[in-house]
Motif scaffolding. Structure first.
Motif, PDB file in Angstrom:
ATOM      1  N   LEU A  81       0.830  -1.202   0.000  1.00 32.66           N
ATOM      2  CA  LEU A  81       0.000   0.000   0.000  1.00 32.66           C
ATOM      3  C   LEU A  81       0.867   1.256   0.000  1.00 32.66           C
ATOM      4  O   LEU A  81       0.528   2.248  -0.643  1.00 32.66           O
ATOM      5  N   LEU A  82       1.992   1.218   0.696  1.00 32.39           N
ATOM      6  CA  LEU A  82       2.915   2.366   0.678  1.00 32.39           C
ATOM      7  C   LEU A  82       3.384   2.672  -0.741  1.00 32.39           C
ATOM      8  O   LEU A  82       3.451   3.841  -1.144  1.00 32.39           O
ATOM      9  N   LEU A  83       3.692   1.639  -1.505  1.00 33.50           N
ATOM     10  CA  LEU A  83       4.100   1.838  -2.900  1.00 33.50           C
ATOM     11  C   LEU A  83       2.967   2.463  -3.705  1.00 33.50           C
ATOM     12  O   LEU A  83       3.187   3.363  -4.516  1.00 33.50           O
ATOM     13  N   LYS A  84       1.744   2.004  -3.458  1.00 35.61           N
ATOM     14  CA  LYS A  84       0.572   2.546  -4.155  1.00 35.61           C
ATOM     15  C   LYS A  84       0.350   4.009  -3.752  1.00 35.61           C
ATOM     16  O   LYS A  84       0.026   4.844  -4.596  1.00 35.61           O
ATOM     17  N   ILE A  85       0.542   4.327  -2.484  1.00 34.83           N
ATOM     18  CA  ILE A  85       0.395   5.708  -2.022  1.00 34.83           C
ATOM     19  C   ILE A  85       1.422   6.594  -2.713  1.00 34.83           C
ATOM     20  O   ILE A  85       1.091   7.687  -3.194  1.00 34.83           O
ATOM     21  N   ASP A  86       2.670   6.135  -2.792  1.00 35.00           N
ATOM     22  CA  ASP A  86       3.707   6.927  -3.453  1.00 35.00           C
ATOM     23  C   ASP A  86       3.368   7.174  -4.925  1.00 35.00           C
ATOM     24  O   ASP A  86       3.527   8.288  -5.428  1.00 35.00           O
ATOM     25  N   SER A  87       2.885   6.147  -5.621  1.00 34.49           N
ATOM     26  CA  SER A  87       2.535   6.344  -7.030  1.00 34.49           C
ATOM     27  C   SER A  87       1.317   7.267  -7.164  1.00 34.49           C
ATOM     28  O   SER A  87       1.232   8.051  -8.105  1.00 34.49           O
ATOM     29  N   THR A  88       0.407   7.204  -6.192  1.00 33.21           N
ATOM     30  CA  THR A  88      -0.766   8.084  -6.216  1.00 33.21           C
ATOM     31  C   THR A  88      -0.351   9.530  -5.964  1.00 33.21           C
ATOM     32  O   THR A  88      -0.866  10.449  -6.609  1.00 33.21           O
ATOM     33  N   LEU A  89       0.590   9.749  -5.047  1.00 33.60           N
ATOM     34  CA  LEU A  89       1.094  11.110  -4.809  1.00 33.60           C
ATOM     35  C   LEU A  89       1.742  11.677  -6.073  1.00 33.60           C
ATOM     36  O   LEU A  89       1.605  12.874  -6.371  1.00 33.60           O
ATOM     37  N   LYS A  90       2.400  10.828  -6.850  1.00 35.52           N
ATOM     38  CA  LYS A  90       2.986  11.274  -8.123  1.00 35.52           C
ATOM     39  C   LYS A  90       1.892  11.702  -9.099  1.00 35.52           C
ATOM     40  O   LYS A  90       2.063  12.655  -9.858  1.00 35.52           O
TER      41      LYS A  90
END
Length: 137
Positions: A81-90
């Motif tokens: 989920l952290l990886l998904k959050i980072d890609s969403t912030l991008k």
């Protein structure tokens, strides 16, 4: 200057300007908060595992091992989920946040409130799940 919106403001939004600066600021902060909570959980798990005491009773030891295994599986899901959050912030930074990856249509504020990392409309998500089931059978 963006004003700070509340969840209620988002739910009651009737404006035409979908994903305006206020919306983006709201969801960016929500994602940052989610990320911080996940990082705090990971730190707590690390500390908890380091504090592990050996117990002579095999039943207690088995119970502890099972609890630790569950905790580690949970942290692994959170890591993803952290990886998904980072890609969403991008996506917020590049201006593509809030729009379906498949169709380009707005995902919708209510769906994003429920799942800020959503990248598909409900219809597109259901279509993908149906296709996945068809090929799995």
């Amino acid at each position: 200057m963006a004003t700070t919106l509340t969840e209620e403001d988002i739910l009651n939004w009737k404006g035409e300007d979908y994903m305006n600066a206020d919306h983006l600021a709201f969801f960016k902060q929500r994602l940052i908060d989610m990320k911080q909570e996940l990082l705090n959980n990971a730190t707590a798990t690390s500390q908890h595992l380091q504090e592990q005491e050996a117990t002579p009773d095999p039943a207690d030891r088995a119970t502890l091992e099972e609890e630790y295994a569950l905790e580690l599986r949970t942290r692994d899901r959170e890591r993803k989920l952290l990886l998904k959050i980072d890609s969403t912030l991008k996506k917020i930074e590049d201006g593509s946040y809030g729009y379906c990856e498949d169709t380009g249509e707005p995902i919708g504020l209510q769906r994003l409130l429920a799942r800020p990392t959503a990248s598909l409309t409900i219809e597109a998500q259901e279509r993908r799940e149906r296709l996945k089931r068809q090929f799995a059978d």
